[in-house]
Design an enzyme around this catalytic site. Sequence first.
Site, mmCIF file in Angstrom:
data_model
loop_
_atom_site.group_PDB
_atom_site.id
_atom_site.type_symbol
_atom_site.label_atom_id
_atom_site.label_comp_id
_atom_site.label_asym_id
_atom_site.label_seq_id
_atom_site.Cartn_x
_atom_site.Cartn_y
_atom_site.Cartn_z
ATOM 1 N N LYS A 214 28.359 -38.771 -11.476
ATOM 2 C CA LYS A 214 28.570 -39.945 -12.669
ATOM 3 C C LYS A 214 29.959 -39.795 -12.851
ATOM 4 C CE LYS A 214 27.250 -41.824 -17.013
ATOM 5 N NZ LYS A 214 26.271 -41.657 -18.100
ATOM 6 N N GLU A 220 30.675 -27.859 -10.591
ATOM 7 C CA GLU A 220 29.525 -27.481 -9.324
ATOM 8 C C GLU A 220 30.001 -28.521 -8.358
ATOM 9 O OE1 GLU A 220 29.110 -27.487 -12.346
ATOM 10 O OE2 GLU A 220 27.758 -26.045 -13.181
ATOM 11 N N GLY A 275 22.749 -39.443 -17.432
ATOM 12 C CA GLY A 275 22.268 -38.621 -16.219
ATOM 13 C C GLY A 275 21.042 -38.344 -15.808
ATOM 14 N N ARG A 276 20.283 -37.687 -16.996
ATOM 15 C CA ARG A 276 18.950 -37.607 -16.875
ATOM 16 C C ARG A 276 18.003 -38.938 -16.677
ATOM 17 N NH1 ARG A 276 21.057 -36.038 -21.310
ATOM 18 N NH2 ARG A 276 20.332 -36.610 -23.285
ATOM 19 N N GLU A 361 17.061 -31.768 -22.670
ATOM 20 C CA GLU A 361 18.351 -31.977 -22.857
ATOM 21 C C GLU A 361 18.277 -33.368 -23.761
ATOM 22 O OE1 GLU A 361 21.032 -31.548 -19.471
ATOM 23 O OE2 GLU A 361 21.333 -33.588 -19.717
ATOM 24 N N HIS A 392 -4.057 -19.084 -11.120
ATOM 25 C CA HIS A 392 -3.924 -17.563 -10.488
ATOM 26 C C HIS A 392 -2.815 -16.854 -11.276
ATOM 27 C CE1 HIS A 392 -7.474 -18.539 -7.856
ATOM 28 N NE2 HIS A 392 -6.875 -19.735 -7.867
ATOM 29 N N LYS A 512 30.327 -26.723 -19.584
ATOM 30 C CA LYS A 512 31.315 -27.190 -18.583
ATOM 31 C C LYS A 512 32.857 -26.697 -18.883
ATOM 32 C CE LYS A 512 29.135 -31.416 -16.787
ATOM 33 N NZ LYS A 512 29.046 -32.970 -16.489
#
Length: 556
Positions: A214, A220, A275-276, A361, A392, A512
């Site tokens: 965005k 990264e 973003g999310r 977030e 399990h 960041k």
Amino acid sequence: MNKQPATPPRPLLQRPAWKALQAHQQKVRDVHLRQLFADDPLRGKRLAAEACGLYLDYSKNRITNETLELLLKLAKECGLREHAEAMFTGQKINVTEQRAVLHTALRAPHEERIVLDGIDIVPQVHAVLDKMAEFTRQIHAGEWLGFTGMPIRNVVNIGIGGSDLGPVMAYEALRHYSHRSLTFRFVSNIDGTDFAEATRDLKPEETLFVVCSKTFKTLETLANAQAAREWLLRKFPDDRAIARHFVAVSTNVAGVAGFGIDARHMFELWDWAGGRYSMDSAIGLTTMLAIGAENFRAMLAGMHAMDQHFRSAPFERNLPVLMGLLAIWYNNFFDAQTVAVLPYEQYLKRFPAYLQQLTMESNGKCVTLDGARVDYQTGPIYWGEPGTNGQHSFYQLIHQGTRLIPCDFIGFCQPLNPLARHHDLLMANLFAQTEALAFGKTRAQVKAEGTPDWLAPHRMFEGNHPTNTVLAERLTPETLGSLVALYEHSVFTQGVIWQIDSFDQWGVELGKALAERTIPELESSQEPALGHDSSTNTLIQRYRQSRRRQQTGESS
Ligand code: G6Q
């Protein structure tokens, strides 16, 4: 930035419904689900709601009619309906960033009008969707050619956080509907292994990188995009290759152009889509490339249907409201610290990871909208794994541990890959687990099985573990869309009650900035003066020593 002018609302703990819930909890906290079901034979039918293809059974929750009434009253007292309207109509409810929150506009149909700062944004949304659809058509038809004239066979999505988790979750969830002739990979981590493993068997001449960011400023993503650029240029040392093998999704035209991606190959998004909350925007380009435009639009339709349901259905039949309020009930009145999300559907294997970002977030905040420290718990920890694998592994703790862990079970009546009796076995496990969690196994039952006294405590199950079950016919693009929007609005509901900003993420921004300060300290050829605490200084020095040894070829 303007400060939010609104007068602060009444503190949560002073709300009449909150106080009433506290008193009520004292009365009902030990009531067992066995009792609640015995008292009301229709409970399992009564405490259920259905919308947009999702059937929510919330009867196996530790609630009475009064609990529900009080929770719904709390939602009204907190102005949930008004807050939802403020979101849907583009008011700047993300107050700390002074932004509108309009992910719901990303799935609005053509005919809807959503006006932000005097401009109807729906046509912009559809223009980008159409551009994505045309690009997808070209890739699928083999019309979009790589630098050497080869059609694209591999798509690598580069992004992180909201620019990765949504797309990868949706790709995995809808893989059944995907174009199998294309290979999809997702690179997010700054760990070089992620890029190396994602590309090791791919041919650059057949590979398209979709760089999703965005801001187009994320360390990264830019580092991985740079690695991709070098990987491509190693094979074809010609900058013109970039135009055929890179497209971008961003709000940052200058950043994209600076990287060398042709502005015509940029897909736009907007700062009002967080973003999310952006997997339904152009950030979902890789998802669309996988499943095609029609399926992508069907996913948007499923989301939109849930938006409308959330916006208009009465609270007592409103799925996101009910789920959000139940989450509040356990988080704030039973001190539950986590929520387990347990999809009995292999295709939803990344759904818990996606939800972790969406929920934590959004609601991992400790101050209210007006900046006061909260005096109650906010967002719980979300976690989970697909069933039956979890059974399990960690279900033991849910059944017999000392913590209360409310669980969301998600299942589908019809399998996408029918195989022998597998689906019946899978769903039998889901139903049996929610039953066992609710009702447990008493000492008398255990004894009746011939268990000796000394072993009985170990074989007993207290039960009374609350669960929601979300059941749908079949995992389709529409159902996935509805499921995602269900959780989005449940998160919103919780955030409104807690009076927090569910749409900022200053913790991410901190991460960041912190890394930016430390990078030169690791890479500098001069011994840097380190101004951290003694632990961080020592760790950095140790890393620098190892790095030096590696560079000089010294063994440790
Ligand atoms: C999401 C967050 C965060 C963000 C990533 C990637 O709501 O803001 O997870 O999505 O940090 O940001 P860019 O898309 O700007 O690279």
